[in-house]
Scaffold this motif. Structure first.
Motif, PDB file in Angstrom:
ATOM      1  N   HIS A  47      25.070 -39.314  17.043  1.00 24.96           N
ATOM      2  CA  HIS A  47      27.093 -39.221  17.204  1.00 24.96           C
ATOM      3  C   HIS A  47      27.063 -40.295  17.025  1.00 24.96           C
ATOM      4  O   HIS A  47      27.731 -41.384  16.874  1.00 24.96           O
ATOM      5  N   ARG A  48      26.312 -41.074  15.450  1.00 28.45           N
ATOM      6  CA  ARG A  48      26.098 -42.036  14.405  1.00 28.45           C
ATOM      7  C   ARG A  48      27.082 -41.998  14.485  1.00 28.45           C
ATOM      8  O   ARG A  48      28.500 -43.039  13.443  1.00 28.45           O
ATOM      9  N   ASP A  49      28.795 -40.635  13.210  1.00 28.78           N
ATOM     10  CA  ASP A  49      29.634 -40.876  13.040  1.00 28.78           C
ATOM     11  C   ASP A  49      31.075 -40.581  14.176  1.00 28.78           C
ATOM     12  O   ASP A  49      32.097 -39.770  13.002  1.00 28.78           O
ATOM     13  N   ARG A  50      30.870 -40.398  14.850  1.00 27.19           N
ATOM     14  CA  ARG A  50      31.837 -40.099  15.415  1.00 27.19           C
ATOM     15  C   ARG A  50      32.625 -41.545  16.243  1.00 27.19           C
ATOM     16  O   ARG A  50      32.140 -43.202  15.786  1.00 27.19           O
ATOM     17  N   VAL A  51      33.625 -41.476  15.832  1.00 23.66           N
ATOM     18  CA  VAL A  51      35.193 -42.769  16.066  1.00 23.66           C
ATOM     19  C   VAL A  51      36.288 -41.794  17.155  1.00 23.66           C
ATOM     20  O   VAL A  51      36.305 -41.013  17.559  1.00 23.66           O
TER      21      VAL A  51
END
Length: 117
Positions: A108-112
């Protein structure tokens, strides 16, 4: 009741959470820390930090995502200090997205967050 519900796909996550329940009837409100390691719209797997007896019904708070008082029922207790719980209401897609945004799991590193929603 729970065996007739649709099963939702569990997704790996890593969020700090807090369990709240009453001890000795309604005399004492206890709060314990835990980690959410898997979650779906209807259930979750929680990792407990230490071994303690957990009641059958309790509330789950996720402070990072600002989600409070999700009612839970204890389904299974595993030997490695993890428990499986079912939610008393379905977690909405918007709440799941907030949980994944604040997750420390590498998936989930690139979730915004969508601020317009």
């Amino acid at each position: 009741m729970y065996d007739r519900e649709a099963r939702f796909r569990m997704e790996d996550t890593m969020n700090a959470a807090r369990l709240e329940y009453t001890e000795k009837g309604v005399m004492n409100l206890a709060a314990r820390r835990c980690d959410i390691i898997r979650i779906s719209q209807s259930s979750a797997v929680l990792a407990l930090l230490t071994q303690y007896s957990l009641p059958r019904e309790f509330y789950l708070d996720i402070p990072d995502a600002r989600i409070t008082k999700i009612g839970c029922i204890l389904m299974k207790v595993f030997a490695n200090n993890t428990v499986e719980v079912r939610f008393l209401r379905l977690v909405t897609k918007k709440e799941l997205d907030k949980i994944f945004v604040y997750s420390t799991h590498p998936a989930h590193r690139d979730r915004v967050l969508d601020v317009r929603a």
